[in-house]
Every structure is written in C-alpha cells, then in structure tokens.
Design a protein around this motif. Structure first.
Motif, PDB file in Angstrom:
ATOM      1  N   TYR A 151       0.827  -1.210   0.000  1.00 17.67           N
ATOM      2  CA  TYR A 151       0.000   0.000   0.000  1.00 17.67           C
ATOM      3  C   TYR A 151       0.864   1.264   0.000  1.00 17.67           C
ATOM      4  O   TYR A 151       0.477   2.296   0.530  1.00 17.67           O
ATOM      5  N   SER A 152       2.033   1.170  -0.596  1.00 17.51           N
ATOM      6  CA  SER A 152       2.985   2.286  -0.563  1.00 17.51           C
ATOM      7  C   SER A 152       2.470   3.538  -1.278  1.00 17.51           C
ATOM      8  O   SER A 152       2.983   4.624  -1.042  1.00 17.51           O
ATOM      9  N   GLN A 153       1.470   3.399  -2.118  1.00 15.20           N
ATOM     10  CA  GLN A 153       0.944   4.558  -2.834  1.00 15.20           C
ATOM     11  C   GLN A 153      -0.089   5.329  -2.005  1.00 15.20           C
ATOM     12  O   GLN A 153      -0.580   6.358  -2.438  1.00 15.20           O
ATOM     13  N   TYR A 154      -0.393   4.837  -0.792  1.00 21.27           N
ATOM     14  CA  TYR A 154      -1.430   5.458   0.020  1.00 21.27           C
ATOM     15  C   TYR A 154      -0.875   6.155   1.258  1.00 21.27           C
ATOM     16  O   TYR A 154       0.133   5.757   1.814  1.00 21.27           O
ATOM     17  N   ALA A 155      -1.612   7.167   1.681  1.00 24.15           N
ATOM     18  CA  ALA A 155      -1.330   7.869   2.933  1.00 24.15           C
ATOM     19  C   ALA A 155      -2.591   7.799   3.774  1.00 24.15           C
ATOM     20  O   ALA A 155      -3.698   7.671   3.251  1.00 24.15           O
ATOM     21  N   GLY A 156      -2.418   7.860   5.086  1.00 20.77           N
ATOM     22  CA  GLY A 156      -3.578   7.865   5.976  1.00 20.77           C
ATOM     23  C   GLY A 156      -3.806   6.515   6.607  1.00 20.77           C
ATOM     24  O   GLY A 156      -2.866   5.784   6.914  1.00 20.77           O
ATOM     25  N   ILE A 157      -5.077   6.155   6.771  1.00 20.71           N
ATOM     26  CA  ILE A 157      -5.461   4.923   7.449  1.00 20.71           C
ATOM     27  C   ILE A 157      -6.111   3.982   6.442  1.00 20.71           C
ATOM     28  O   ILE A 157      -7.040   4.364   5.728  1.00 20.71           O
ATOM     29  N   TYR A 158      -5.629   2.748   6.434  1.00 26.05           N
ATOM     30  CA  TYR A 158      -6.159   1.743   5.514  1.00 26.05           C
ATOM     31  C   TYR A 158      -7.666   1.596   5.649  1.00 26.05           C
ATOM     32  O   TYR A 158      -8.225   1.626   6.735  1.00 26.05           O
ATOM     33  N   ASN A 159      -8.305   1.415   4.496  1.00 27.99           N
ATOM     34  CA  ASN A 159      -9.697   0.995   4.432  1.00 27.99           C
ATOM     35  C   ASN A 159      -9.835   0.119   3.186  1.00 27.99           C
ATOM     36  O   ASN A 159      -8.990   0.179   2.284  1.00 27.99           O
ATOM     37  N   PRO A 160     -10.850  -0.715   3.094  1.00 22.57           N
ATOM     38  CA  PRO A 160     -10.974  -1.658   1.974  1.00 22.57           C
ATOM     39  C   PRO A 160     -11.031  -1.020   0.591  1.00 22.57           C
ATOM     40  O   PRO A 160     -10.750  -1.690  -0.402  1.00 22.57           O
ATOM     41  N   ASN A 161     -11.339   0.258   0.496  1.00 24.53           N
ATOM     42  CA  ASN A 161     -11.333   0.926  -0.805  1.00 24.53           C
ATOM     43  C   ASN A 161      -9.933   0.914  -1.423  1.00 24.53           C
ATOM     44  O   ASN A 161      -9.798   0.977  -2.641  1.00 24.53           O
ATOM     45  N   TRP A 162      -8.903   0.847  -0.587  1.00 19.63           N
ATOM     46  CA  TRP A 162      -7.535   0.777  -1.115  1.00 19.63           C
ATOM     47  C   TRP A 162      -7.358  -0.475  -1.962  1.00 19.63           C
ATOM     48  O   TRP A 162      -6.651  -0.452  -2.963  1.00 19.63           O
ATOM     49  N   ASP A 163      -8.010  -1.575  -1.579  1.00 20.38           N
ATOM     50  CA  ASP A 163      -7.897  -2.815  -2.343  1.00 20.38           C
ATOM     51  C   ASP A 163      -8.659  -2.714  -3.656  1.00 20.38           C
ATOM     52  O   ASP A 163      -8.210  -3.239  -4.676  1.00 20.38           O
ATOM     53  N   VAL A 164      -9.802  -2.059  -3.659  1.00 19.47           N
ATOM     54  CA  VAL A 164     -10.597  -1.897  -4.862  1.00 19.47           C
ATOM     55  C   VAL A 164      -9.851  -1.012  -5.861  1.00 19.47           C
ATOM     56  O   VAL A 164      -9.749  -1.340  -7.046  1.00 19.47           O
ATOM     57  N   GLU A 165      -9.294   0.107  -5.390  1.00 17.81           N
ATOM     58  CA  GLU A 165      -8.557   1.032  -6.246  1.00 17.81           C
ATOM     59  C   GLU A 165      -7.310   0.385  -6.819  1.00 17.81           C
ATOM     60  O   GLU A 165      -6.871   0.716  -7.909  1.00 17.81           O
ATOM     61  N   ASP A 166      -6.723  -0.552  -6.078  1.00 18.55           N
ATOM     62  CA  ASP A 166      -5.469  -1.176  -6.469  1.00 18.55           C
ATOM     63  C   ASP A 166      -5.667  -2.277  -7.503  1.00 18.55           C
ATOM     64  O   ASP A 166      -4.728  -2.702  -8.142  1.00 18.55           O
ATOM     65  N   SER A 167      -6.892  -2.754  -7.683  1.00 18.90           N
ATOM     66  CA  SER A 167      -7.160  -3.881  -8.587  1.00 18.90           C
ATOM     67  C   SER A 167      -7.040  -3.487 -10.040  1.00 18.90           C
ATOM     68  O   SER A 167      -7.212  -2.421 -10.468  1.00 18.90           O
TER      69      SER A 167
END
Length: 167
Positions: A151-167
């Motif tokens: 998740y190196s492209q993200y800042a802040g606090i993880y949420n499941p949307n990070w997985d959707v955006e990363d797909s």
C-alpha cells in the motif's frame, strides 16, 4: 575544582549504576515505537479521530483523501479493550544531507485486546529536518491478518477501498 570533579564523578557513577533508562531520561527506538503504537491503538479504541489525526504528518494529511473513511473502518473492526502490544517487525533507516537528517521507520505490532488479536502497521518519520512536513505517521494499517500488499501509494489509514482502487 576537585569538588566539582568529585561531584561529577559521583553523578556519572549513579547514572551508570541506575541506568539512564530507569530514570526515564532515554528511550530506545523500540520503546519509542511501542509508545507510538500504543497511542495509536488507544486513540482508535477511544474513538478520538482528531487526536489521531494530530499524529499524522502534514504530508500524509495532504496526500490522504479518505482519512475519515479509514478511521471509521479501523473503529469498525476493532473490538474489546486494550491488553498488550509488542513489536513483531521493525525496520528503520536514516538519511543525511548537508547537516540535515531524516529517520524513517516501518513497524509491525501485534495488538491483543480482550476479544481479538490485530496487526498494526505504521510507516512514519519520528524526525525529519530534510523535509519537516513528513515528520509523523504517514500510513497506518490495522488488520486481523497479515497485510498482503505494501500500500505504498497510500497515505492515511487503511480501508478496503484501497484494495478496490489497487485492482
């Protein structure tokens, strides 16, 4: 002059025998990392989004578009009351440039509550005079299992949307 040297010697002996750590004068990087992990977990447990946000760097807050969503997700999966935290992975690096420095840390913790076990990942700069806006937490992941991505492209606090955006 001899009295001053004698007193200084006594002070050094006392500090050496008691240890500066036991006096609370110095903490190891591991102890500082554990303190930060504990603070983060307690703020999630207490539902204090504002104080948690204060631990994040200026840069993280600029780069993050979903801090509230991440906080709500962390609160939704966190159950029970805090019991313990221990570091299970730790990596640090320091960088120096023309008399300035940055100290970067990636820490992984195991967090026990009265009802579950979590993994907490923190990526942060405890100090950074090269780029002061980066000082503080950049990324936080609270999970019930090992994070499979960086998740190196993200800042802040993880949420499941990070997985959707990363797909």
């Amino acid at each position: 002059m001899r009295k001053i040297l004698a007193i200084g010697g006594i002070i050094l002996i006392v500090l050496n025998l008691t240890g500066c750590k036991s006096l609370g004068l110095f903490k190891s990087n591991d102890e500082k990392a554990t303190d930060l992990g504990y603070s983060v977990i307690k703020l999630v447990e207490d539902g204090d989004e504002e104080k948690l946000q204060e631990l994040f760097s200026e840069k993280a807050l600029e780069d993050c578009t979903d801090f509230e969503t991440g906080f709500e997700y962390a609160r939704s999966i966190y159950a029970g009351t805090y019991e313990s935290i221990k570091i299970v992975g730790y990596n640090e690096s320091s960088h120096y440039d023309k008399g300035k420095h940055s100290h970067e840390v990636k820490a992984k913790y195991e967090v026990e509550t009265s009802s579950s076990t979590y993994l907490l990942y923190l990526y942060y700069w405890p100090s950074n005079t090269i780029n002061p806006a980066e000082e503080g937490v950049y990324r936080m992941i609270l999970s019930t299992n090992n994070a499979e991505k960086s998740y190196s492209q993200y800042a802040g606090i993880y949420n499941p949307n990070w997985d959707v955006e990363d797909s």
